[in-house]
Design an enzyme around this catalytic site. Structure first.
Site, mmCIF file in Angstrom:
data_model
loop_
_atom_site.group_PDB
_atom_site.id
_atom_site.type_symbol
_atom_site.label_atom_id
_atom_site.label_comp_id
_atom_site.label_asym_id
_atom_site.label_seq_id
_atom_site.Cartn_x
_atom_site.Cartn_y
_atom_site.Cartn_z
ATOM 1 N N ASP A 21 -7.366 -2.253 -0.526
ATOM 2 C CA ASP A 21 -6.430 -3.210 0.048
ATOM 3 C C ASP A 21 -7.211 -4.512 0.235
ATOM 4 O OD1 ASP A 21 -4.853 -4.773 1.822
ATOM 5 O OD2 ASP A 21 -3.897 -2.968 2.632
ATOM 6 N N GLU B 30 -1.718 -5.191 -2.098
ATOM 7 C CA GLU B 30 -1.462 -6.197 -1.055
ATOM 8 C C GLU B 30 -1.885 -7.624 -1.435
ATOM 9 O OE1 GLU B 30 0.391 -5.590 1.505
ATOM 10 O OE2 GLU B 30 0.299 -3.421 1.845
ATOM 11 N N ASP C 237 -3.390 2.612 8.413
ATOM 12 C CA ASP C 237 -2.243 3.195 7.705
ATOM 13 C C ASP C 237 -2.056 4.658 8.098
ATOM 14 O OD1 ASP C 237 -2.165 0.716 6.592
ATOM 15 O OD2 ASP C 237 -2.586 1.335 4.542
ATOM 16 N N HIS D 135 4.285 1.067 4.757
ATOM 17 C CA HIS D 135 2.928 0.893 4.245
ATOM 18 C C HIS D 135 1.877 1.180 5.310
ATOM 19 C CE1 HIS D 135 1.851 -3.594 5.323
ATOM 20 N NE2 HIS D 135 2.477 -3.001 6.308
ATOM 21 N N ASP E 207 -6.766 -6.943 2.002
ATOM 22 C CA ASP E 207 -6.911 -7.465 3.355
ATOM 23 C C ASP E 207 -8.139 -6.900 4.068
ATOM 24 O OD1 ASP E 207 -6.260 -5.001 4.635
ATOM 25 O OD2 ASP E 207 -4.160 -5.534 4.834
ATOM 26 N N HIS F 195 0.807 -1.215 0.000
ATOM 27 C CA HIS F 195 0.000 0.000 0.000
ATOM 28 C C HIS F 195 0.845 1.272 0.000
ATOM 29 C CE1 HIS F 195 -4.482 0.872 1.095
ATOM 30 N NE2 HIS F 195 -4.075 1.588 0.075
ATOM 31 N N ASP G 202 -9.815 -0.963 3.757
ATOM 32 C CA ASP G 202 -8.615 -1.552 4.354
ATOM 33 C C ASP G 202 -8.963 -2.071 5.741
ATOM 34 O OD1 ASP G 202 -5.961 -2.094 5.170
ATOM 35 O OD2 ASP G 202 -5.191 -0.285 4.221
ATOM 36 N N HIS H 221 -6.664 -1.963 7.956
ATOM 37 C CA HIS H 221 -5.754 -1.167 8.773
ATOM 38 C C HIS H 221 -5.916 0.314 8.471
ATOM 39 C CE1 HIS H 221 -3.993 -5.196 7.996
ATOM 40 N NE2 HIS H 221 -3.805 -5.161 9.304
#
Length: 302
Positions: A229, A274, A130, A143, A231, A104, A126, A128
């Site tokens: 992303d 990712e 970030d 990232h 994930d 990312h 995402d 996360h």
């Protein structure tokens, strides 16, 4: 309704095989996995004119031993500057750029580049946030600092990438699917004022409500950039991702989100990041990413 909804619009595919922003090897193979899964053919079938620009040059981590202690910051900056310029040129040439990562960290360049001439709303999908800085990150992985840097916080080399100053304002961003934050990152995100839809909110309110509200929050901007992303989805759905986190979006929730964004007809650019084929099963994650991209570009059931 015909499935051919692209109406001759032009898409430029830009591969960014960067794996320097995190420690898990394999995400540099993501662009190849997406090509193998037929992303260009899928979008062509929707009526788009697709130009694949190939991959931007990214140094191999193994030859960057002198940068290890710096978490590869110098090389990430150089790669993301190239991504920035590629995104800027794509917009200037009348293309909708589709950036294929890689990790990312790539979004430092893609979002900067596509907002060079005018702002865009960013839908950040995402697990996360970030939203770390060098001072708050437990790992130091870049990232995990991308969104903070785009908003003017963090390494000056990244904040000033492409042009001076922040690339995004608080009101330009909506985050969806968040479920894993570092302790200080959590506090920073709460204090930032960024509209954030965690998995709890999606569970309680439903993806349809969340997605429509997210798009409405960005209605003051005529263009939307989606930073996807993989994930964000549950690892049971997409095992081949850089940083797994259980309890994510189902495939159907992700599809609905893409479809509702597509309904706005404001999509201007896209990141897909990712994907890690080394950890995948029969390229399942890339295949799902292609189907999500197709929905985002307007594929319909009826």
């Amino acid at each position: 309704m015909s499935d051919e909804i692209g109406r001759g619009e032009m898409v430029r595919i830009i591969g960014v095989p960067v794996d320097l922003g995190q420690t898990q090897r394999g995400v540099d193979l993501g662009p190849g996995a997406l090509r193998y899964a037929g992303i260009a053919e899928r979008l062509s079938g929707l009526g788009y004119q697709v130009e694949d620009q190939g991959n931007l040059e990214v140094p191999v981590r193994d030859v960057l031993g002198s940068e290890r202690e710096l978490h590869y910051l110098p090389s990430i900056r150089r790669v993301c500057d190239a991504v920035y310029q590629a995104g800027r040129r794509a917009v200037e040439d009348g293309f909708l750029p589709l950036f294929m990562g890689g990790d990312h960290s790539m979004a430092l360049g893609s979002i900067g580049g596509v907002t060079h001439h005018e702002p865009a709303g960013v839908i950040w999908i995402d697990a996360h946030g970030d939203f770390n800085t060098p001072q708050t990150s437990p790992s130091g992985n870049i990232h995990g600092m991308v969104l903070a840097a785009l908003m003017g916080q963090g390494f000056p080399e990244l904040v000033q990438l492409g042009r001076i100053g922040p690339k995004l304002q608080v009101t330009d961003v909506v985050m969806i699917g968040i479920r894993e934050l570092d302790p200080q990152e959590r506090q920073r995100l709460k204090e930032s004022g960024i509209a954030t839809y965690t998995m709890r909110e999606i569970d309680e309110r439903g993806m349809g409500t969340v997605a429509r509200e997210a798009v409405e929050r960005l209605e003051h901007l005529s263009r939307l950039h989606v930073s996807l992303d993989l994930d964000a989805l549950d690892p049971l759905e997409v095992p081949g991702v850089g940083t797994t986190s259980p309890g994510g979006l189902t495939y159907r929730e992700a599809q609905l989100l893409m479809e509702i964004i597509a309904d706005s007809r404001r999509l201007a650019s896209l990141d897909i990041v990712e994907i890690n084929p080394i950890l995948d099963q029969r390229n399942q994650t890339a295949k799902i990413a292609v189907e999500l991209a197709a929905s985002l570009f307007g594929s319909r059931i009826l």
